[in-house]
Write an enzyme that holds these catalytic residues in place. Structure first.
Site, PDB file in Angstrom:
ATOM      1  N   CYS A 190       0.822  -1.218   0.000  1.00 37.42           N
ATOM      2  CA  CYS A 190       0.000   0.000   0.000  1.00 37.42           C
ATOM      3  C   CYS A 190       0.859   1.271   0.000  1.00 37.42           C
ATOM      4  O   CYS A 190       1.412   1.608  -1.034  1.00 37.42           O
ATOM      5  CB  CYS A 190      -1.000  -0.051   1.144  1.00 37.42           C
ATOM      6  SG  CYS A 190      -2.399   1.041   0.856  1.00 37.42           S
TER       7      CYS A 190
ATOM      8  N   HIS B 244      -3.048  -5.160   1.810  1.00 37.75           N
ATOM      9  CA  HIS B 244      -2.300  -5.366   3.063  1.00 37.75           C
ATOM     10  C   HIS B 244      -2.320  -6.825   3.515  1.00 37.75           C
ATOM     11  O   HIS B 244      -3.120  -7.179   4.388  1.00 37.75           O
ATOM     12  CB  HIS B 244      -2.953  -4.558   4.197  1.00 37.75           C
ATOM     13  CG  HIS B 244      -2.862  -3.082   4.037  1.00 37.75           C
ATOM     14  ND1 HIS B 244      -1.855  -2.334   4.601  1.00 37.75           N
ATOM     15  CD2 HIS B 244      -3.666  -2.210   3.402  1.00 37.75           C
ATOM     16  CE1 HIS B 244      -2.029  -1.062   4.313  1.00 37.75           C
ATOM     17  NE2 HIS B 244      -3.120  -0.959   3.591  1.00 37.75           N
TER      18      HIS B 244
ATOM     19  N   GLU C  73      -0.433  -8.153   5.493  1.00 38.05           N
ATOM     20  CA  GLU C  73       0.024  -8.200   6.891  1.00 38.05           C
ATOM     21  C   GLU C  73      -1.128  -8.175   7.897  1.00 38.05           C
ATOM     22  O   GLU C  73      -0.910  -8.449   9.063  1.00 38.05           O
ATOM     23  CB  GLU C  73       1.022  -7.057   7.171  1.00 38.05           C
ATOM     24  CG  GLU C  73       0.446  -5.642   7.188  1.00 38.05           C
ATOM     25  CD  GLU C  73       0.324  -4.996   5.802  1.00 38.05           C
ATOM     26  OE1 GLU C  73       0.384  -5.720   4.787  1.00 38.05           O
ATOM     27  OE2 GLU C  73       0.150  -3.764   5.745  1.00 38.05           O
TER      28      GLU C  73
END
Ligand code: GLN
Length: 199
Positions: free
Chosen positions: A81, A177, A179
């Site tokens: 991002c 994302h 993560e």
């Protein structure tokens, strides 16, 4: 042999989540806040967050030039991002003073998906992941999209025709994302790339 050493740029953004995903992928992740901490890395992650802030702080802390040099030297770098924005050679709708690290021959538009919906999640087919039949849960938060791509850039995934995961050599970037999802396959792909660089 010790495990793959991955730095996570830790001036702003979701650093903790990347460190957890790297640990989940068998790598040794550590935060990078000053230039000396860039030494002896096999790879670097630029997290999601606010690219204008990440840029400003990197220039204040003397991280901008060393990171550019590492990218030029071929170090594997993954940006999610805001990190994708900072890896783009050209940014649209950036802050007038914003400078990216560059490295990937592409033009990204900041907050491009965000103009339509602030955040959303889709199940994506992403090239190169383990267990390829299982879609990847991709979370987009005020995400950029790619408006122009150079010939040497490989597209790994698209949403509505827009590239949202790309790779150029040792550089990897996603608009979304991984993560925050608990699915570590994208980090695992990057760690594999970093481990190959180290050999
Ligand atoms: N819109 C942010 C930026 O321009 C990126 C958002 C994110 O990383 N979730 O940096």
């Amino acid at each position: 042999m010790s495990s793959t050493q991955i730095g996570v740029l830790a001036v702003q953004g979701d650093v903790r989540e990347h460190l957890a995903a790297l640990a989940g992928s068998g790598a040794d992740g550590r935060p990078v806040r000053r230039p000396g901490e860039l030494e002896d890395l096999d790879g670097l992650v630029i997290p999601g967050g606010e690219s204008t802030t990440i840029d400003r702080l990197c220039r204040i802390f003397g991280l901008h030039e060393p990171i550019r040099a590492l990218i030029a030297s071929g170090l594997p770098v993954y940006g999610s991002c805001a990190g994708m924005i900072q890896l783009a050679d050209e940014i649209l709708d950036g802050h007038p003073e914003q400078q990216s690290f560059g490295g990937i021959d592409m033009t990204v538009r900041r907050n491009a998906f965000g103009r339509q919906v602030d955040s959303f999640e889709v199940d994506l087919a992403v090239t190169g992941l383990a267990d390829p039949d299982r879609p990847f849960p991709a979370v987009f938060i005020r995400a950029p999209w790619v408006e122009r791509l150079g010939e040497s850039v490989e597209v790994l995934a698209r949403v509505e025709g827009h590239p949202v995961a790309v790779r150029q050599g040792t550089l990897l970037a996603t608009s979304f994302h991984p993560e925050v999802t608990g699915d570590h396959r994208l980090h695992a792909l990057f760690v594999e790339q970093a481990a190959a660089y180290r050999r």
